[in-house]
Scaffold this motif. Structure first.
Motif: not given
Length: 464
Positions: A382-402
């Motif tokens: 949600s924080a990342v979405n506020y800064i950059e929008g939903r377009r990088i949500n999937r990237f955040y999830r992948i990075l979180f899992i890594v």
């Protein structure tokens, strides 16, 4: 041979963040947080009085209202992130460093912290927005931007939250799971890492609805399981329960009342460690829980505010208090327990339950840590979405899992200290929003709660 330049650099960085963390979480932060709790309690006319109304609302569905998840789903997700190893190890550390009186101070932070969690939930719903995807978004960043026109501070909060999600909500929890599984069952940490990554990925890739569905099942089950374990120990220590309660209350204000091995813990130490661990455990004032509160299906801000406030009740007033009673009564019942080792104290107390005690605690820590991962993944996204929008949500999830995998296999001393700093830095902008918008919270509270409008709504809905 001396240490390598890289190792020296890492040690220096770790020492720096350790010093900063110690400063950030020292008395000024404790006074600021506890002061906010007290201020909001009286400014909002003691919303804790409506605890049972909040509990009733938390188990009711309001599908006709705007929102992405049920009120209970939002509460369960917030509790998933809040109920963690701090409820187990954190309370034990408070007792070890501050004596039995720390338990009472921890409990008091929960009582007064309910008003802060209430205000956080209220402002989250009041200033939430509907995105282009039809989902609800909210939290301190939206309150700062829309309520106070402080976009720059909102961005800072979002940045600190995103960074904190990789620390306390990701690598730290994964490391706890991996070490415990390795020490208890002999499973290699890299194997645990793969398992945690896969399990987390299955849940968080589905978004907030998927996370809420899992949390609504996992959180009540894991909390009930742990509470039952505590009750069993208290039954075993039955003759020491009342003396333990007296000791906790008396030593909170009179250090000499503790006696025996507890002598040396002053009132200031009891207050400092009890308050600090309570604040850190329930996250009231940190600004994390309102992020998911904004996604709740609720027809007005006060309904979800009441539901949110029950989170602090369950986390600190119930679970932390039970843990504290278990620890102090066990120390009185079993003189062989060395109370000074906070990290091992809870483990020793649970081991007194024949056969099932140690596995019960292991299960509690594993599920608490995993649920924290799920809750914080949503906060960070949600924080990342506020800064950059939903377009990088999937990237955040992948990075979180890594990051989860690396959390299982590396030493995390430096991550702990950085995470503590980020959590403190999250808290400051959130407190700015809470204090400056307390008039809005008070107005909404008068409008719905103290005018009996909410009670009338519940009567019409047949919720009483």
């Amino acid at each position: 041979m001396g240490a390598s330049p890289f190792r020296k650099t890492m040690e220096a960085i770790n020492e720096f963040f350790s010093l900063v963390s110690g400063w950030l979480w020292d008395w000024p932060m404790i006074i600021l947080l506890l002061g906010t709790h007290l201020f909001l309690t009286f400014r909002l006319l003691v919303p804790q009085r409506k605890l049972f109304t909040g509990i009733r609302l938390s188990v009711k569905k309001d599908p006709s209202a705007s929102g992405d998840v049920s009120q209970f789903g939002a509460l369960a997700t917030a509790l998933a992130a809040t109920i963690g190893t701090g409820n187990i190890v954190g309370v034990a550390t408070a007792v070890a460093l501050g004596g039995p009186g720390a338990v009472l101070w921890c409990w008091l932070t929960g009582i007064f912290g309910m008003s802060t969690k209430y205000a956080e939930g209220l402002l989250a719903v009041k200033y939430r927005v509907k995105g282009k995807d039809g989902r609800m978004y909210g939290g301190p960043m939206y309150a700062l931007e829309r309520g106070l026109n402080m976009k720059w501070l909102a961005i800072l909060f979002a940045v600190f939250t995103a960074l904190a999600s990789f620390g306390i909500g990701c690598t730290v929890q994964a490391n706890s799971i991996a070490l415990l599984a390795h020490e208890t069952f002999g499973v290699p940490t890299w194997t645990v890492g793969i398992f945690v990554c896969v399990l987390t990925g299955v849940v968080i890739l589905g978004g907030v609805k998927s996370i809420a569905r899992v949390c609504t099942v996992l959180v009540p089950f894991m909390a009930l399981f742990y509470v039952l374990g505590c009750i069993v120990i208290l039954c075993m220590n039955a003759e020491f329960v009342w003396p333990a309660l007296q000791l906790i209350v008396n030593s909170a204000f009179n250090p000499s009342a503790a006696g025996g091995g507890f002598v040396g813990a002053t009132v200031m130490m009891a207050a400092r460690y009890g308050i600090a661990r309570g604040l850190f455990s329930n996250e009231s004032g940190m600004g994390s829980a309102p992020i998911v509160a904004a996604a709740a299906q609720t027809r007005n801000p006060v309904r979800q505010a009441l539901v949110s406030s029950t989170g602090t009740f369950w986390d600190t007033v119930v679970i932390c208090a039970l843990t504290g009673m278990v620890l102090v009564s066990s120390i009185l019942a079993y003189p062989d327990i060395t109370y000074a080792d906070g990290a091992a104290l809870t483990k020793v107390a649970f081991s007194k339950i024949p056969y099932v005690g140690a596995p019960l605690l292991t299960f509690g820590i594993l599920t608490f840590a995993f649920s924290t991962i799920l809750g914080w993944s949503y906060y960070g996204e949600s924080a990342v979405n506020y800064i950059e929008g939903r377009r990088i949500n999937r990237f955040y999830r992948i990075l979180f899992i890594v990051a989860l995998f690396f959390g299982c296999i590396i030493n995390l001393d430096i991550i702990w200290n950085i995470a503590d700093c980020m959590n403190a830095l999250m808290t400051i902008p959130n407190l700015v929003a809470l204090l400056l918008l307390s008039g809005v919270a008070a107005r909404e509270t008068r409008k719905y709660l103290w005018s009996n409008r909410l009670d009338e709504e519940m009567e019409v809905e047949g919720e009483r």
